[in-house]
Scaffold this motif. Structure first.
Motif, PDB file in Angstrom:
ATOM      1  N   SER A  43      60.794  56.417  61.791  1.00 37.82           N
ATOM      2  CA  SER A  43      60.539  57.733  62.372  1.00 37.82           C
ATOM      3  C   SER A  43      59.263  57.730  63.204  1.00 37.82           C
ATOM      4  O   SER A  43      59.211  58.324  64.285  1.00 37.82           O
ATOM      5  CB  SER A  43      60.466  58.788  61.270  1.00 37.82           C
ATOM      6  OG  SER A  43      61.735  58.955  60.654  1.00 37.82           O
TER       7      SER A  43
ATOM      8  N   GLU B 189      58.811  58.604  67.418  1.00 39.10           N
ATOM      9  CA  GLU B 189      57.824  59.560  67.919  1.00 39.10           C
ATOM     10  C   GLU B 189      57.048  58.979  69.102  1.00 39.10           C
ATOM     11  O   GLU B 189      56.673  59.694  70.031  1.00 39.10           O
ATOM     12  CB  GLU B 189      56.848  59.941  66.805  1.00 39.10           C
ATOM     13  CG  GLU B 189      57.463  60.756  65.680  1.00 39.10           C
ATOM     14  CD  GLU B 189      56.447  61.068  64.592  1.00 39.10           C
ATOM     15  OE1 GLU B 189      55.311  60.534  64.668  1.00 39.10           O
ATOM     16  OE2 GLU B 189      56.778  61.835  63.668  1.00 39.10           O
TER      17      GLU B 189
ATOM     18  N   ASN C 282      61.894  63.967  69.615  1.00 36.19           N
ATOM     19  CA  ASN C 282      61.484  65.046  68.730  1.00 36.19           C
ATOM     20  C   ASN C 282      62.542  65.275  67.650  1.00 36.19           C
ATOM     21  O   ASN C 282      63.728  65.410  67.965  1.00 36.19           O
ATOM     22  CB  ASN C 282      61.288  66.337  69.524  1.00 36.19           C
ATOM     23  CG  ASN C 282      60.111  66.243  70.477  1.00 36.19           C
ATOM     24  OD1 ASN C 282      58.993  65.996  70.063  1.00 36.19           O
ATOM     25  ND2 ASN C 282      60.370  66.428  71.764  1.00 36.19           N
TER      26      ASN C 282
ATOM     27  N   TRP D 133      67.365  63.375  66.314  1.00 39.23           N
ATOM     28  CA  TRP D 133      66.320  63.494  67.331  1.00 39.23           C
ATOM     29  C   TRP D 133      66.897  63.827  68.701  1.00 39.23           C
ATOM     30  O   TRP D 133      68.028  63.447  69.025  1.00 39.23           O
ATOM     31  CB  TRP D 133      65.559  62.178  67.455  1.00 39.23           C
ATOM     32  CG  TRP D 133      64.987  61.623  66.201  1.00 39.23           C
ATOM     33  CD1 TRP D 133      65.663  61.047  65.148  1.00 39.23           C
ATOM     34  CD2 TRP D 133      63.608  61.559  65.850  1.00 39.23           C
ATOM     35  NE1 TRP D 133      64.791  60.632  64.180  1.00 39.23           N
ATOM     36  CE2 TRP D 133      63.515  60.933  64.576  1.00 39.23           C
ATOM     37  CE3 TRP D 133      62.428  61.963  66.475  1.00 39.23           C
ATOM     38  CZ2 TRP D 133      62.299  60.705  63.940  1.00 39.23           C
ATOM     39  CZ3 TRP D 133      61.229  61.729  65.832  1.00 39.23           C
ATOM     40  CH2 TRP D 133      61.167  61.116  64.585  1.00 39.23           C
TER      41      TRP D 133
ATOM     42  N   TYR E  43      52.412  60.950  72.511  1.00 35.79           N
ATOM     43  CA  TYR E  43      53.161  62.185  72.309  1.00 35.79           C
ATOM     44  C   TYR E  43      52.780  62.858  70.994  1.00 35.79           C
ATOM     45  O   TYR E  43      52.536  62.192  69.990  1.00 35.79           O
ATOM     46  CB  TYR E  43      54.669  61.906  72.315  1.00 35.79           C
ATOM     47  CG  TYR E  43      55.208  61.472  73.654  1.00 35.79           C
ATOM     48  CD1 TYR E  43      55.322  62.382  74.710  1.00 35.79           C
ATOM     49  CD2 TYR E  43      55.604  60.158  73.876  1.00 35.79           C
ATOM     50  CE1 TYR E  43      55.813  61.988  75.947  1.00 35.79           C
ATOM     51  CE2 TYR E  43      56.096  59.752  75.110  1.00 35.79           C
ATOM     52  CZ  TYR E  43      56.199  60.672  76.136  1.00 35.79           C
ATOM     53  OH  TYR E  43      56.686  60.280  77.360  1.00 35.79           O
TER      54      TYR E  43
ATOM     55  N   VAL F 194      54.154  65.221  68.086  1.00 34.32           N
ATOM     56  CA  VAL F 194      55.457  65.578  67.520  1.00 34.32           C
ATOM     57  C   VAL F 194      55.272  66.485  66.313  1.00 34.32           C
ATOM     58  O   VAL F 194      54.436  66.223  65.447  1.00 34.32           O
ATOM     59  CB  VAL F 194      56.234  64.308  67.098  1.00 34.32           C
ATOM     60  CG1 VAL F 194      57.545  64.677  66.429  1.00 34.32           C
ATOM     61  CG2 VAL F 194      56.484  63.420  68.315  1.00 34.32           C
TER      62      VAL F 194
ATOM     63  N   TRP G 103      57.094  68.419  62.996  1.00 35.05           N
ATOM     64  CA  TRP G 103      58.223  68.409  62.067  1.00 35.05           C
ATOM     65  C   TRP G 103      58.459  69.791  61.472  1.00 35.05           C
ATOM     66  O   TRP G 103      59.370  69.962  60.651  1.00 35.05           O
ATOM     67  CB  TRP G 103      57.966  67.402  60.949  1.00 35.05           C
ATOM     68  CG  TRP G 103      58.067  65.980  61.393  1.00 35.05           C
ATOM     69  CD1 TRP G 103      57.133  65.274  62.092  1.00 35.05           C
ATOM     70  CD2 TRP G 103      59.174  65.095  61.192  1.00 35.05           C
ATOM     71  NE1 TRP G 103      57.583  63.994  62.343  1.00 35.05           N
ATOM     72  CE2 TRP G 103      58.824  63.851  61.785  1.00 35.05           C
ATOM     73  CE3 TRP G 103      60.403  65.216  60.557  1.00 35.05           C
ATOM     74  CZ2 TRP G 103      59.681  62.757  61.768  1.00 35.05           C
ATOM     75  CZ3 TRP G 103      61.246  64.120  60.532  1.00 35.05           C
ATOM     76  CH2 TRP G 103      60.904  62.908  61.142  1.00 35.05           C
TER      77      TRP G 103
END
Length: 211
Positions: free
Chosen positions: A118, A122, A127, A156, A173, A175, A177
């Motif tokens: 994960s 990212e 996303n 995603w 980036y 991100v 959650w």
């Protein structure tokens, strides 16, 4: 199949970020199936990767392999990035494969929610939007429960940046959650993700200038 030349735009971006770029070629469904099968056996985390059938691969938009067949990625006709694998011979090869997949229409994917996987997605501008709990009924035959537990499956959507921008912005980036929505089944989580993509596309069309 023949060699596949990475675009000059991607090459310039890789050079700018000082990221090694691996040679890639397009593969036949049979070649890809055999290559991912070998990688699943040689990699102790092979259960995290799904090997589809030769027939399924024959229906996909693109099948990319490194020239030695040790790593690869597939893109379906609706932009789903699947069967991302590395047999372990080439460190950093995903830095070539994922931008290449994005350049060729890849805009969504799903994975078992291991911290490493994960965190990797990212880095490339994906996303998380939905998830579903691990279902013992559909667990891979070679799944290592003692080591890997029962992670959720996360869905995603890519942020829409070009593949060149993804390389330039690699690791930059942000991100969140907090908005990830949970569902009871894999199908429901995937459908929710795909409807979000449809909404994004509709909004983009509305913003296009009228000539």
């Amino acid at each position: 199949m023949g060699n596949f030349t990475i675009s000059e735009e991607l090459k310039r971006a890789f050079k700018e970020r000082n990221i090694e770029c691996f040679e890639i070629r397009e593969a036949s469904p049979e070649e890809f199936y055999d290559a991912i099968g070998r990688a699943k056996i040689s990699n102790e985390h092979g259960a995290f990767v799904t090997q589809h059938s030769v027939e399924d691969y024959s229906q996909m938009q693109h099948l990319f392999l490194t020239t030695d067949g040790s790593a690869g990625v597939a893109i379906t006709s609706d932009g789903n990035i699947v069967s991302i694998f590395n047999g372990g011979e080439k460190r950093g090869v995903l830095k070539t494969l994922l931008p290449l997949a994005i350049e060729h229409g890849g805009r969504k994917l799903d994975n078992y929610d291991s911290e490493k996987l994960s965190a990797m997605y990212e880095l490339y501008g994906f996303n998380p939007v939905s998830n579903v709990e691990f279902n013992l009924k559909f667990a891979p035959d070679d799944w290592n429960f003692e080591r890997d537990g029962t992670p959720d499956i996360v869905f995603w959507i890519h942020n829409g940046d070009t593949a060149e921008d993804v390389i330039i912005n690699f690791g930059r980036y942000l991100v969140s959650w907090e908005t990830v929505k949970s569902f009871a089944t894999y199908e429901e989580a995937g459908e929710y993700r795909d409807k979000l993509i449809e909404k994004i596309d509709a909004e983009d069309e509305d913003e296009m200038p009228v000539c």
